[in-house]
Write an enzyme that holds these catalytic residues in place. Sequence first.
Site, PDB file in Angstrom:
ATOM      1  N   SER A   4       0.798  -1.224   0.000  1.00 20.05           N
ATOM      2  CA  SER A   4       0.000   0.000   0.000  1.00 20.05           C
ATOM      3  C   SER A   4       0.831   1.275   0.000  1.00 20.05           C
ATOM      4  O   SER A   4       0.323   2.335  -0.378  1.00 20.05           O
ATOM      5  CB  SER A   4      -0.935   0.019   1.219  1.00 20.05           C
ATOM      6  OG  SER A   4      -1.876  -1.021   1.140  1.00 20.05           O
ATOM      7  N   ASP A  47      -6.043   0.153  -4.072  1.00 17.60           N
ATOM      8  CA  ASP A  47      -4.589   0.266  -4.218  1.00 17.60           C
ATOM      9  C   ASP A  47      -3.981  -1.035  -4.725  1.00 17.60           C
ATOM     10  O   ASP A  47      -2.986  -1.044  -5.431  1.00 17.60           O
ATOM     11  CB  ASP A  47      -3.936   0.712  -2.911  1.00 17.60           C
ATOM     12  CG  ASP A  47      -4.420  -0.091  -1.708  1.00 17.60           C
ATOM     13  OD1 ASP A  47      -5.316  -0.949  -1.865  1.00 17.60           O
ATOM     14  OD2 ASP A  47      -3.907   0.138  -0.596  1.00 17.60           O
ATOM     15  N   HIS A  99      -1.033  -9.734  -0.433  1.00 16.26           N
ATOM     16  CA  HIS A  99      -1.780  -9.047  -1.483  1.00 16.26           C
ATOM     17  C   HIS A  99      -1.789  -9.885  -2.753  1.00 16.26           C
ATOM     18  O   HIS A  99      -1.018 -10.830  -2.900  1.00 16.26           O
ATOM     19  CB  HIS A  99      -1.141  -7.688  -1.782  1.00 16.26           C
ATOM     20  CG  HIS A  99      -1.200  -6.748  -0.634  1.00 16.26           C
ATOM     21  ND1 HIS A  99      -0.434  -5.610  -0.550  1.00 16.26           N
ATOM     22  CD2 HIS A  99      -1.939  -6.767   0.510  1.00 16.26           C
ATOM     23  CE1 HIS A  99      -0.700  -4.962   0.573  1.00 16.26           C
ATOM     24  NE2 HIS A  99      -1.607  -5.660   1.238  1.00 16.26           N
ATOM     25  N   HIS A 105      -6.342  -9.741   5.210  1.00 15.95           N
ATOM     26  CA  HIS A 105      -5.082 -10.256   5.732  1.00 15.95           C
ATOM     27  C   HIS A 105      -5.291 -11.367   6.757  1.00 15.95           C
ATOM     28  O   HIS A 105      -4.430 -12.226   6.954  1.00 15.95           O
ATOM     29  CB  HIS A 105      -4.263  -9.127   6.372  1.00 15.95           C
ATOM     30  CG  HIS A 105      -3.485  -8.314   5.387  1.00 15.95           C
ATOM     31  ND1 HIS A 105      -2.629  -8.879   4.468  1.00 15.95           N
ATOM     32  CD2 HIS A 105      -3.428  -6.962   5.178  1.00 15.95           C
ATOM     33  CE1 HIS A 105      -2.074  -7.922   3.738  1.00 15.95           C
ATOM     34  NE2 HIS A 105      -2.548  -6.759   4.139  1.00 15.95           N
TER      35      HIS A 105
END
Length: 545
Positions: A106, A391, A472, A354
Amino acid sequence: MQSLLLLLLLLLAFTGAALEDREHWMNVGRVHLKNILSKQQNKNLAKNIIIFVGDGMGVATVTAARIFKGQQQGMVGAEKGSLVWETFPDVGLVKTYNVDKQVPDSAGTGTAIFTGVKTNLGVVGVDARVAKGKCDATQVRKAELESIFKWAQASGRLTGFVTTTRVTHATPSSTYGHTPHREWECNAKVPPEAADCVKDLARQLVEDEPGRNLRVYNMLEQNVLKFLNYFQVIFGGGLSPMGVVNYTGPDEEVCKRTDGRNLAQEWLLNKERAGLRAKFVQNSGELASVTSENDAVMGLFATNHMDYDAEREKGSEGSPSLLNMTVTALRLLKKGPNGFVLMVEGGLIDQAHHLNYARLALMETVGMEATVEAVLAMTSRKDTLVIVTADHSHTMTINGYPARGNDILGMAHNNPKRQPFETLTYANGPAYHQHLNNGTGENLWLDAGQMSNRGDPRYMHFAPIWIKSETHGGEDIAVYATGPFSHLFNGVHEQNYIAHAASCAGHFGPNAHLCKSSSSSHQVKPLIGLVTLSFMINAFLVKFR
């Protein structure tokens, strides 16, 4: 025309039309085509720009949230409705990789979105000359990047940001910060060898541009005459890195200041000494007392990140929702005669993913949608550009062959001859041990369909590889836009393009001139340069002494 399509689908849903035959789909396609053909480009000046960032809101999350929302309303969920940004006239794809990584974080993506420059993983507000954790003061200064918020302030616009994470976290700090390491949020995290290289991010927010201000001095008397530019709105979590409280809770990854400074109090005093009507608030009740008469408001509502909306205390002593914070921010910023730029981050989508909390991630996404709807109701498409994006993505996927209308949070099939598995699963994450039957001494997977806590918001969806925090995803994410120059977002773009398009649409920053020639509205007059303004003020004071 979009409303006609939605009406058609709703009529089919409630009139009991069971067969979606050839005529149905021909009508659906025809209505959508007519809608596309009727689109007209809006080339007005984007006086106001609002950028929503669903942190970690990949395309799979958007799809699942759409289905989840529909099913919560008693519909099939897959096609009988849309998230509000899915009705925006212009949509594109965004490449999210960092300069040094295929899968981004991020900090690097936030820097790309808000400065127009792609950079390395883990760094904030500096270009790729700076590697994560490597702090050479000269190199960092050369690599510092200006954000769209500084560009906007120079054009006379009001600015601010709202987040459900710490205000010093990666995405919000990308609007103001410059550091080789995203985790240097408080002084205790900055290693001794870097102490003379950069300030911690909390100090940068309070002490430096664009978080603080540009100051105009009376050159003869060396006193401050007026604060021109600063963030009018700072809302989120992060009491600990800002030094407001001493953290005494459980072992948690959160910065705790060791220098004894209360930066929120310093921020407040700084504004009051400048004659501004500033306010610092810490709960929903205090936020409700904010009025448009306030010139600047800082709200810090949690020691660390804010609570998930489903779990937060909703009374006056509790923390506000993303919607509450954003509506208050808009009321403060809308009074600016030259417009405003606002960033709103749904940061807990990412936090839920997460931990493999698929249900919470979808709930946070739907909560952000309610905030977008409120913003659309409070602003006009004639002069306000609204951008909704992410993002980066996550590893959650929608898989198997579940029947249409199947619970999106349920099992992918009901075939007793096959191993049951969930429709939403992750490629990795902490859920691995929850689904592994370690008690037998054998490597056996538990039957997720029989787990009694599947309805719990913190139930962890399956992950076949253990890792403390799910990673991610690296695929492209979507960008949705409506308002002036929203057509700039059609197509496939590098992530840094978002800042360039915003600069053009708003007639500020490095691309201000590129959209002016085709604009059909008046232009915002930029602020006079500081030096020129200082001389003008001095001349006035000398003349009338």
